[in-house]
Design a protein around this motif. Structure first.
Motif, PDB file in Angstrom:
ATOM      1  N   UNK A 160    -118.813 106.296  -3.430  1.00 14.08           N
ATOM      2  CA  UNK A 160    -119.030 107.736  -3.263  1.00 14.08           C
ATOM      3  C   UNK A 160    -117.936 108.474  -4.037  1.00 14.08           C
ATOM      4  N   UNK A 161    -118.338 109.356  -4.958  1.00 13.69           N
ATOM      5  CA  UNK A 161    -117.376 110.026  -5.820  1.00 13.69           C
ATOM      6  C   UNK A 161    -117.589 111.532  -5.845  1.00 13.69           C
ATOM      7  N   UNK A 162    -116.482 112.270  -5.926  1.00 14.75           N
ATOM      8  CA  UNK A 162    -116.526 113.727  -6.132  1.00 14.75           C
ATOM      9  C   UNK A 162    -116.383 113.976  -7.628  1.00 14.75           C
ATOM     10  N   UNK A 163    -117.283 114.782  -8.184  1.00 16.98           N
ATOM     11  CA  UNK A 163    -117.299 115.029  -9.627  1.00 16.98           C
ATOM     12  C   UNK A 163    -116.153 115.965 -10.013  1.00 16.98           C
ATOM     13  N   UNK A 164    -115.387 115.541 -11.031  1.00 17.97           N
ATOM     14  CA  UNK A 164    -114.306 116.382 -11.566  1.00 17.97           C
ATOM     15  C   UNK A 164    -114.854 117.258 -12.683  1.00 17.97           C
ATOM     16  N   UNK A 165    -115.575 116.623 -13.618  1.00 14.14           N
ATOM     17  CA  UNK A 165    -116.264 117.354 -14.681  1.00 14.14           C
ATOM     18  C   UNK A 165    -117.477 116.547 -15.100  1.00 14.14           C
ATOM     19  N   UNK A 166    -118.498 117.245 -15.606  1.00 11.82           N
ATOM     20  CA  UNK A 166    -119.721 116.542 -15.998  1.00 11.82           C
ATOM     21  C   UNK A 166    -120.419 117.272 -17.119  1.00 11.82           C
ATOM     22  N   UNK A 167    -121.282 116.549 -17.799  1.00 13.65           N
ATOM     23  CA  UNK A 167    -122.055 117.118 -18.895  1.00 13.65           C
ATOM     24  C   UNK A 167    -123.513 116.698 -18.744  1.00 13.65           C
ATOM     25  N   UNK A 168    -124.386 117.671 -18.445  1.00 14.72           N
ATOM     26  CA  UNK A 168    -125.825 117.426 -18.286  1.00 14.72           C
ATOM     27  C   UNK A 168    -126.078 116.222 -17.359  1.00 14.72           C
TER      28      UNK A 168
END
Length: 890
Positions: A160-168
């Motif tokens: 289970x991960x919390x998103x720091x940054x993402x692209x599409x």
């Protein structure tokens, strides 16, 4: 666990991690100790001893062990009185216990091995992780809370991960949430609602899912048992296994038989003591003998063959059901599935194929099937304005875009060639805010912008429409016509994606010119995408309705999609409704039970809601089956009377929680299994009717022989042979009776219904008393004309055996039909009857030394066969009278 509510700074501080450099090696070791390893705590394997203890806890086996104890006591008293210790009865019953237990353990062991083989594929994967300021690859098992991970399209999510940054970034969370559509993620998503469902926590990604498009950097917040996946698995481990309807009924039957047998035994003992007192012959030896006779009655009343027959019958049907693509993990599940009256089914992967596909398309003013696509701006849009890919026969990316690429492929159009020759100038990625995606391509004539997205958004971008090779003004009438077409598909569970394009010559500053580019466009058409319903689901659901089985659809999809699919399948009919799970969350168990009477569909279902619904239905007296393939289905699978998991698409957790695994993932196989289960239950009733008739007739014979001060009609060895007849091959053939064709046209058997119904009880009493009366008449009046005491006891022994053999045919019929209509259907029974009759002839004629018999002449054998066959005639007359009575009543 609610990391979706926290800010990134709060999470970095909690795990003491730098987002630029990740954890140090020393921190990783400490975090493993503090937060645990990224693996699930495996349940302890059940030992052989535990399996044996579980097997012998069955009610009928407990009765058998009680019978052994009583028999030992009888023999001890006999030895004290100067007699010999007779091992035969003890050995016979002990063999029955060992055989029944062994069959149960062996067959369940084989199913367990097959199940383990189903899950033998290793799931270990490697993930890019930032450690000590460097990007390295680690096994998912080496991840710890606080690790900074880099994930991209096609990766399986390891924790289970919390998103720091993402692209599409989009993910497939169907195994956890039950939703077939991919979920668009957003690192900046914020909420303060602690009840936000998993499917709407857009700043989190969860263990067990997949990255379907885009990439991200994320921090590990939960590993192993602390993940949402792990919490479900942990809840399963703590779930107590309830008894099945068959176990409950056999337990009730066992108690009833024990009580009645004990009452009769006590009655015999009291009568004998009274007779001794009246005659003045009371002594320790005489009272002891009276006690032994009474205990023999208890032993005679116990149907010791029942556990063996149940185990053998179930074992045989496990093999048969495996051939029908149903892997049974627990023997008793073979029968239990026939008793279900409610199925709670997941949608994705169970009623549908969990495979989005284009079913129809509307472009250039016409409806076109996917196999008939031609090279136009419409198909160029599909090929170029997409992030999905096809590689090594696997589609990777957004499920909607993958479906559109598959449609192109079915038309023999090569999207890869189009992409290789395309010069992409700029891409406006899809977002939930804009509801569309636009890609600008540099061409020899200038530029072409391709846009696709929600029909409402695309319609607003267009001023013209491509129709029959011409570009026409997008008039109000044309727009209304297009909207009507779209609405029809949406109301029929179709997901509509609209497409448009625009050609221009001037190059813009694309960062600020989106509104300009996405205006005055040409409307090309739309595609209809569905998660196809399984072809066999329609017929299977119809058969369930005919069989009196209520079907409830518990899905993670939204309420509109859920209602459309349920209506199409015939689940959501008049008088029933669909609700969202949030409407049920705050209800008490009692309120939930009342509401479920009219609810057929529950959308946005969570694991907890599914489990509560199952338990509420069971509390109302229903026998409940649950079907599913995802992690989110596992708690409900575990709590159901029968959990049915998908063997192909199912997760390991769902298969572990289920009693039956479908090897072909077909809902129709469930219906076949129900038919098998009902047939098994009918066969148990046939065997029980046969055995209880033998028990009743033997108890009455022994009881009245004692009351009339007659010598016991059977020796111990003769009684053992009668028990073999009662419990052996003739009885077993009743468990092999072919399942009736009309079983799925009958209502399910109620959970609280007695396994011995009124008709059975009448047949047992009528046939049992008839056998006893005829037998005692021969004993008292010698109407068969025996010439000696030895011949009398040989005749009594043989007559009783033949009575049971012929009565086995009566037991094949549970209703008022004539046995002669289906006399030859069970050919195995006919062969066993002939074989057993020959054995009885050999024993009587040539086994005098062992069985205390004397040879009988041909005339006597004819008399015996005729007399024994009278039980069939008697039964047929009774059924004829009942048919006439029922006909007049109508």
């Amino acid at each position: 666990m609610n990391y979706f509510l926290k800010t990134l700074d709060e999470i970095f501080k909690e795990f003491n991690v730098s987002p630029e450099n990740g954890l140090t090696s020393d921190q990783a070791l400490k975090h493993r100790e503090k937060y645990g390893a990224n693996s699930f705590t495996k349940a302890k394997k059940v030992t052989l001893l535990s399996r044996i203890i579980a097997a012998i806890k069955e009610p009928m086996l407990i009765l058998l062990m009680f019978a052994v104890l009583i028999t030992v006591i009888i023999n001890i008293v006999t030895v004290i009185n100067g007699g010999k210790f007779d091992y035969i009865e003890i050995i016979g019953i002990s063999v029955a216990i060992i055989l029944s237990t062994s069959i149960t353990i062996i067959m369940e062991g084989r199913s367990a091995k097959a199940f383990d083989a189903l899950n033998s594929i290793s799931d270990d994967i490697h993930i890019k992780v930032m450690r000590d300021g460097h990007i390295i690859e680690l096994s998912q098992k080496e991840l710890v809370a606080g690790d900074i991970c880099m994930l991209e399209t096609g990766d399986k999510i390891p924790a289970d991960l919390r998103i720091i940054k993402c692209n599409q970034l989009t993910t497939d969370e169907s195994s956890l949430t039950g939703e077939s559509e991919n979920v668009k993620k957003d690192a900046d998503f914020k909420t303060d609602n602690v009840k936000t469902p998993i499917s709407e926590r857009r700043n989190m990604i969860y263990s067990g899912g997949y990255i379907t498009s885009g990439n991200c950097t994320a921090v590990v917040c939960g590993v192993g048992d602390s993940t949402e996946f792990g919490l479900i698995a942990k809840e399963l481990a703590s779930t107590e296994v309830a008894s099945t309807p068959l176990q409950e009924k056999l337990a009730k039957l066992g108690k009833t038989i024990t009580i009645l047998g004990s009452i009769v035994a006590l009655l015999v003992f009291v009568i004998q003591v009274i007779f001794l007192f009246v005659k003045g012959g009371i002594s320790f030896e005489a009272v002891s003998q009276a006690f032994i006779t009474s205990v023999v009655l208890i032993v005679a009343s116990v149907p010791e063959g029942l556990p063996t027959i149940v185990a053998v019958s179930l074992a045989i049907n496990v093999v048969k059901m495996a051939k029908e693509n149903s892997l049974v993990k627990k023997l008793v599940a073979c029968e239990t599935i026939g008793s279900i009256n409610i199925i709670c089914s997941d949608k994705t992967g169970t009623l549908t194929e969990n495979k989005m596909s284009v079913t129809d398309a509307y472009y250039d003013g016409n409806f076109v099937k996917p196999t008939a696509f031609t090279a136009t701006a419409f198909t160029e849009n599909i090929a170029l304005n997409s992030t999905a890919n096809f590689d090594n026969n696997v589609y990777i990316g957004n499920a909607t875009e993958c479906a559109m690429l598959r449609a192109m492929d079915s038309s023999k159009l090569d999207y890869k060639m189009a992409r290789e020759s395309a010069d992409v100038s700029f891409v406006y990625p899809f977002s939930s805010l804009t509801k569309n995606m636009t890609t600008v391509i540099h061409t020899t004539k200038g530029f072409t912008a391709y846009s696709k997205g929600s029909p409402e958004k695309i319609l607003l971008q267009c001023s013209k429409i491509s129709k029959n090779g011409e570009v026409l003004p997008f008039t109000a009438d044309i727009i209304s016509d297009v909207e009507d077409k779209i609405a029809k598909f949406q109301a029929n569970s179709g997901r509509v994606i609209a497409l448009c394009h625009k050609e221009f010559t001037k190059e813009y500053d694309y960062e600020i010119a989106r509104d300009l580019i996405e205006s005055d466009m040409i409307y090309d058409g739309f595609v209809i995408i569905r998660d196809p319903l399984r072809r066999e689901a329609y017929d299977a659901i119809s058969k369930c309705a005919t069989a009196g089985i209520d079907l409830k659809m518990l899905t993670g999809d939204n309420i509109i999609t859920a209602k459309a699919i349920a209506t199409e399948l015939g689940i959501l009919t008049k008088g029933y409704r669909a609700v969202v799970s949030t409407e049920l969350e705050d209800l008490t168990d009692e309120q939930l039970q009342k509401e479920l009477a009219t609810i057929r569909v529950v959308a946005r279902s969570t694991p907890v809601i599914k489990m509560r619904i199952v338990n509420a239905l069971k509390a109302l007296g229903n026998t409940v089956a649950v079907t599913g393939d995802g992690i989110n289905d596992a708690p409900a699978l575990k709590n159901a009377d029968i959990g049915i998991a998908m063997g192909i698409t199912g997760t390991e957790v769902s298969k572990e929680a289920a009693e039956i695994v479908l090897l072909d993932d077909s809902f129709a196989t469930i219906v076949k299994s129900i038919h098998w289960g009902r047939g098994i239950y009918e066969n148990f009733k046939r065997f029980i009717q046969f055995q209880l008739t033998v028990n009743l007739s033997s108890v009455v014979v022994v009881l009245f022989s004692a009351i009339l001060a007659l010598k016991a009609p059977f020796t111990a060895l003769q009684l053992l042979w009668i028990n073999i007849i009662m419990d052996g091959p003739p009885a077993l053939t009743l468990g092999l009776e072919p399942a009736s064709d009309d079983l799925l046209r009958r209502a399910p058997t109620a959970r609280n219904a007695s396994i011995v119904d009124k008709k059975m009880l009448f047949n047992i009493i009528a046939n049992g008393l008839f056998i006893a009366v005829v037998f005692l008449s021969q004993y008292l009046f010698n109407f068969l004309g025996t010439t000696s005491s030895a011949e009398m006891y040989s005749v009594l022994f043989t007559l009783f055996v033949l009575f049971q053999l012929f009565n086995a045919f009566n037991s094949r019929i549970l209703n008022n039909s004539s046995i002669f209509k289906s006399f030859t259907k069970n050919k195995i029974m006919l062969l066993v009857f002939v074989g057993t009759f020959i054995l009885q002839f050999v024993i009587t004629q040539f086994g005098g030394t062992v069985f205390d018999t004397v040879p009988l002449d041909a005339m006597m054998w004819c008399k015996l066969v005729g007399t024994a066959f009278s039980v069939v005639i008697f039964s047929e007359v009774i059924k004829l009278l009942r048919r006439i009575t029922n006909k007049r009543a109508k």
